[in-house]
Design a protein around this motif. Structure first.
Motif, PDB file in Angstrom:
ATOM      1  N   PRO A  84       0.799  -1.231   0.000  1.00  0.00           N
ATOM      2  CA  PRO A  84       0.000   0.000   0.000  1.00  0.00           C
ATOM      3  C   PRO A  84       0.828   1.275   0.000  1.00  0.00           C
ATOM      4  N   LEU A  85       1.962   1.266   0.685  1.00  0.00           N
ATOM      5  CA  LEU A  85       2.802   2.464   0.708  1.00  0.00           C
ATOM      6  C   LEU A  85       3.388   2.740  -0.673  1.00  0.00           C
ATOM      7  N   THR A  86       3.846   1.693  -1.334  1.00  0.00           N
ATOM      8  CA  THR A  86       4.360   1.849  -2.697  1.00  0.00           C
ATOM      9  C   THR A  86       3.267   2.354  -3.626  1.00  0.00           C
ATOM     10  N   ARG A  87       2.060   1.838  -3.429  1.00  0.00           N
ATOM     11  CA  ARG A  87       0.950   2.214  -4.299  1.00  0.00           C
ATOM     12  C   ARG A  87       0.616   3.691  -4.161  1.00  0.00           C
ATOM     13  N   VAL A  88       0.569   4.232  -2.942  1.00  0.00           N
ATOM     14  CA  VAL A  88       0.219   5.643  -2.784  1.00  0.00           C
ATOM     15  C   VAL A  88       1.348   6.539  -3.286  1.00  0.00           C
ATOM     16  N   CYS A  89       2.590   6.079  -3.154  1.00  0.00           N
ATOM     17  CA  CYS A  89       3.706   6.859  -3.716  1.00  0.00           C
ATOM     18  C   CYS A  89       3.593   6.912  -5.236  1.00  0.00           C
ATOM     19  N   ASP A  90       3.273   5.771  -5.846  1.00  0.00           N
ATOM     20  CA  ASP A  90       3.101   5.748  -7.301  1.00  0.00           C
ATOM     21  C   ASP A  90       1.921   6.620  -7.729  1.00  0.00           C
ATOM     22  N   ALA A  91       0.855   6.612  -6.939  1.00  0.00           N
ATOM     23  CA  ALA A  91      -0.312   7.442  -7.260  1.00  0.00           C
ATOM     24  C   ALA A  91       0.041   8.916  -7.200  1.00  0.00           C
ATOM     25  N   TRP A 128      -6.250  18.926   0.110  1.00  0.00           N
ATOM     26  CA  TRP A 128      -6.976  18.113   1.077  1.00  0.00           C
ATOM     27  C   TRP A 128      -7.666  16.940   0.386  1.00  0.00           C
ATOM     28  N   ARG A 129      -8.190  17.161  -0.798  1.00  0.00           N
ATOM     29  CA  ARG A 129      -8.871  16.079  -1.524  1.00  0.00           C
ATOM     30  C   ARG A 129      -7.884  14.996  -1.955  1.00  0.00           C
ATOM     31  N   TYR A 130      -6.688  15.395  -2.368  1.00  0.00           N
ATOM     32  CA  TYR A 130      -5.663  14.398  -2.691  1.00  0.00           C
ATOM     33  C   TYR A 130      -5.313  13.582  -1.442  1.00  0.00           C
ATOM     34  N   GLU A 131      -5.098  14.275  -0.342  1.00  0.00           N
ATOM     35  CA  GLU A 131      -4.726  13.585   0.892  1.00  0.00           C
ATOM     36  C   GLU A 131      -5.846  12.656   1.352  1.00  0.00           C
ATOM     37  N   LYS A 132      -7.088  13.092   1.236  1.00  0.00           N
ATOM     38  CA  LYS A 132      -8.226  12.251   1.623  1.00  0.00           C
ATOM     39  C   LYS A 132      -8.307  11.007   0.749  1.00  0.00           C
ATOM     40  N   THR A 133      -8.050  11.167  -0.547  1.00  0.00           N
ATOM     41  CA  THR A 133      -8.085  10.024  -1.460  1.00  0.00           C
ATOM     42  C   THR A 133      -7.049   8.980  -1.064  1.00  0.00           C
ATOM     43  N   LEU A 134      -5.833   9.437  -0.764  1.00  0.00           N
ATOM     44  CA  LEU A 134      -4.786   8.517  -0.315  1.00  0.00           C
ATOM     45  C   LEU A 134      -5.142   7.891   1.023  1.00  0.00           C
ATOM     46  N   GLY A 135      -5.649   8.722   1.945  1.00  0.00           N
ATOM     47  CA  GLY A 135      -6.001   8.228   3.273  1.00  0.00           C
ATOM     48  C   GLY A 135      -7.115   7.195   3.231  1.00  0.00           C
ATOM     49  N   ASP A 136      -8.119   7.429   2.404  1.00  0.00           N
ATOM     50  CA  ASP A 136      -9.226   6.466   2.289  1.00  0.00           C
ATOM     51  C   ASP A 136      -8.709   5.099   1.831  1.00  0.00           C
ATOM     52  N   ARG A 146      -4.023  -2.617  14.374  1.00  0.00           N
ATOM     53  CA  ARG A 146      -4.518  -1.887  15.539  1.00  0.00           C
ATOM     54  C   ARG A 146      -4.314  -0.386  15.378  1.00  0.00           C
ATOM     55  N   ASP A 147      -3.211  -0.020  14.715  1.00  0.00           N
ATOM     56  CA  ASP A 147      -2.907   1.390  14.490  1.00  0.00           C
ATOM     57  C   ASP A 147      -3.252   1.812  13.066  1.00  0.00           C
ATOM     58  N   GLY A 148      -4.164   1.071  12.413  1.00  0.00           N
ATOM     59  CA  GLY A 148      -4.432   1.276  10.997  1.00  0.00           C
ATOM     60  C   GLY A 148      -4.869   2.677  10.630  1.00  0.00           C
ATOM     61  N   THR A 149      -5.828   3.230  11.364  1.00  0.00           N
ATOM     62  CA  THR A 149      -6.329   4.566  11.033  1.00  0.00           C
ATOM     63  C   THR A 149      -5.250   5.620  11.230  1.00  0.00           C
ATOM     64  N   LEU A 150      -4.530   5.527  12.337  1.00  0.00           N
ATOM     65  CA  LEU A 150      -3.454   6.486  12.600  1.00  0.00           C
ATOM     66  C   LEU A 150      -2.378   6.387  11.532  1.00  0.00           C
ATOM     67  N   ARG A 151      -1.952   5.169  11.226  1.00  0.00           N
ATOM     68  CA  ARG A 151      -0.900   4.988  10.223  1.00  0.00           C
ATOM     69  C   ARG A 151      -1.356   5.511   8.864  1.00  0.00           C
ATOM     70  N   ALA A 152      -2.601   5.213   8.495  1.00  0.00           N
ATOM     71  CA  ALA A 152      -3.112   5.664   7.203  1.00  0.00           C
ATOM     72  C   ALA A 152      -3.101   7.181   7.109  1.00  0.00           C
ATOM     73  N   VAL A 154      -1.341   9.400   8.881  1.00  0.00           N
ATOM     74  CA  VAL A 154       0.009   9.962   8.952  1.00  0.00           C
ATOM     75  C   VAL A 154       0.772   9.705   7.655  1.00  0.00           C
ATOM     76  N   VAL A 155       0.652   8.496   7.109  1.00  0.00           N
ATOM     77  CA  VAL A 155       1.354   8.184   5.871  1.00  0.00           C
ATOM     78  C   VAL A 155       0.817   9.026   4.717  1.00  0.00           C
ATOM     79  N   ALA A 156      -0.512   9.166   4.637  1.00  0.00           N
ATOM     80  CA  ALA A 156      -1.101   9.991   3.576  1.00  0.00           C
ATOM     81  C   ALA A 156      -0.590  11.426   3.667  1.00  0.00           C
ATOM     82  N   ALA A 157      -0.549  11.965   4.886  1.00  0.00           N
ATOM     83  CA  ALA A 157      -0.057  13.329   5.071  1.00  0.00           C
ATOM     84  C   ALA A 157       1.420  13.434   4.704  1.00  0.00           C
TER      85      ALA A 157
END
Length: 237
Positions: A84-91, A128-136, A146-152, A154-157
């Motif tokens: 997933p991290l590679t995918r959002v970087c590519d996006a 914000w819309r780009y960040e939300k798209t990545l975060g979603d 367990r830390d999925g929402t937080l990690r998502a 923070v990584v998106a940001a």
């Protein structure tokens, strides 16, 4: 053949409106230019303008809707085996390519948004819309953690911040250099920090960490005032 001719005319009219708008923005200033001025120079009617752009602000950012759609489709096509991290970087690279395809236009838009507070606010909403798209996307992929929402979040940001750091540097240089190579380096920093197995503690390693600014304001405060307070804290013009 009639349908093909009509479809080919639509992008040409849209491009003419964009070109006319920026010619007038540069000659007269953004605030002094009206939609009527734009359509007069482009040689079309007001109805044609609003067919492509809901507002004058939208003609300054004509490519972001398609860029967001491309990013969303790219993430939706991701498979379970994709990191997933590679995918959002590519996006995120898709967005940088959009800017890099037309350096002159990108630099003109950057300079315009530096001058007009309303456009900066609009630009923030796009970011914000780009960040939300990545975060979603990341929240879905990290749902079993367990830390999925937080990690998502923070990584998106972090990915957006790395992209925007590179983009601003390139735009301030007048569009010189290779922004795609630079964003690769910035995103690699994010990957090294947040890839599986890392402790997520990249701050303090490598380059000196940038300042963090926290602005506390009322919910009712206008966005333009929040932007001004952030810029004042950062000391940017």
């Amino acid at each position: 053949m009639g349908t093909a001719s009509t479809n080919s005319a639509k992008p040409a009219m849209r491009d003419s409106l964009i070109a006319a708008a920026f010619q007038l923005f540069l000659e007269r200033g953004y605030e002094q230019t009206t939609v009527d001025d734009i359509v007069a120079l482009a040689g079309v009617g007001r109805r044609s303008f609003f067919r492509y752009f809901p507002s004058k602000e939208d003609v300054v950012f004509p490519d972001h809707e398609q860029s967001l759609a491309d990013m969303t489709a790219f993430l939706a096509a991701s498979g379970d085996a994709d990191d997933p991290l590679t995918r959002v970087c590519d996006a995120t690279r898709l967005v940088m390519r959009m800017y890099a395809e037309n350096p002159t236009f990108s630099v003109q838009r950057y300079r315009l948004t530096r001058e007009v507070t309303g456009l900066r606010t609009y630009e923030l909403s796009v970011v914000w819309r780009y960040e939300k798209t990545l975060g979603d996307y990341l929240r879905t992929r990290y749902a079993d953690r367990r830390d999925g929402t937080l990690r998502a979040n923070v990584v998106a940001a972090a990915v957006v911040a790395a992209h925007n750091h590179t983009l601003r540097h390139w735009l301030r240089s007048g569009g010189e250099g290779d922004p795609l190579a630079e964003v690769d380096r910035a995103l690699e920093f994010v990957r090294a920090t947040w890839s599986e197995g890392s402790e997520g503690g990249g701050a303090g390693h490598g380059e000196e960490a940038e300042d963090i600014v926290v602005v506390i304001t009322k919910r009712s405060t206008p966005m333009w005032r929040v932007v001004r307070e952030v810029e004042s804290s950062l000391g940017e013009s």
